[in-house]
Design an enzyme around this catalytic site. Sequence first.
Site, short mmCIF file in Angstrom:
data_model
loop_
_atom_site.label_atom_id
_atom_site.label_comp_id
_atom_site.label_asym_id
_atom_site.label_seq_id
_atom_site.Cartn_x
_atom_site.Cartn_y
_atom_site.Cartn_z
N ASP A 114 0.83 -1.22 0.00
CA ASP A 114 0.00 0.00 0.00
C ASP A 114 0.86 1.26 0.00
O ASP A 114 2.04 1.24 0.36
CB ASP A 114 -0.86 0.06 1.28
CG ASP A 114 -2.03 -0.91 1.23
OD1 ASP A 114 -2.03 -1.81 0.37
OD2 ASP A 114 -2.94 -0.76 2.07
N HIS A 135 3.88 -2.13 3.05
CA HIS A 135 3.88 -0.76 2.48
C HIS A 135 5.16 -0.55 1.66
O HIS A 135 6.25 -0.69 2.21
CB HIS A 135 3.79 0.28 3.60
CG HIS A 135 2.47 0.25 4.32
ND1 HIS A 135 2.21 -0.62 5.35
CD2 HIS A 135 1.32 0.97 4.10
CE1 HIS A 135 0.97 -0.43 5.76
NE2 HIS A 135 0.39 0.51 5.03
ZN LIG Z 1 -2.78 3.30 3.05
#
Ligand SMILES: [Zn+2]
Length: 246
Positions: free
Chosen positions: A70, A216
């Site tokens: 993400d 991430h």
């Molecule tokens: Zn996010």
Amino acid sequence: MLKNIHIILIGVALLIGLNAFINTVFSILATLVLMLSWIAFNVFSIKHSLFLKSICRIPTKEKTVFLSFDDGPSDRFTPRVLDTLNRNNIKALFFCIGKYAELYPELIHRISDEGHQIGNHTYSHTWQNAFNPSEVIEAEIKRSNDKLFNLLGYKTNLFRPPFGITNQSIAKALKVSGMCSIGWDIRSFDTIIKDPQKLISRICGKLRPGSIILLHDNMEITSLILDELIETIQKKGYKIVPLPEQ
Ligand SMILES: [Zn+2]
């Protein structure tokens, strides 16, 4: 004596009344706290949300898991993440933020050209969307989808709610936009954990067939541990595969 009995009776009545009042206030407060906790649980827990059904794990008995990244693309760390995935011949899922897709179009091309899936993670990734009406969230999704379509020539139908927040407005916006919400069942906490070994152990200790792992690609630690993470997952007998079409 009669006068005293009156006073005692009034006192007892007052005490009973006060007790009933306190009990009522306490019951109302307890109900409010329970209601707020229930709403918060549903808003913040993507796995248990009653507002929106998200795919948080793929039902399978095979030892396969899925990597999702993400908050990119990031010009600092996404290239290193992509290099590592390429070296290990792994395909993953990237939930990109629209405003960064606009800043780094070459990375969007690279993610797609190297065979990874791309999903929508809103245009601005703002907390305010937790309180915005569905029309505003719909516009956020559309702005990001249009950007990705212009760059890639195809429309993604995959969406990940920022911060895992779901509510009725977000559910409505996704329905209108024809998007499918993808959650996770392993939150790595790579935005918080600073110790690489702790991070790898946390993820690998939670693996189950069909797990979707939240990472991430804008985090340095994630780009640094990825090689070892992939190796550890594979040593446990799991294959990392692309997410099936939704
Ligand atoms: Zn996010």
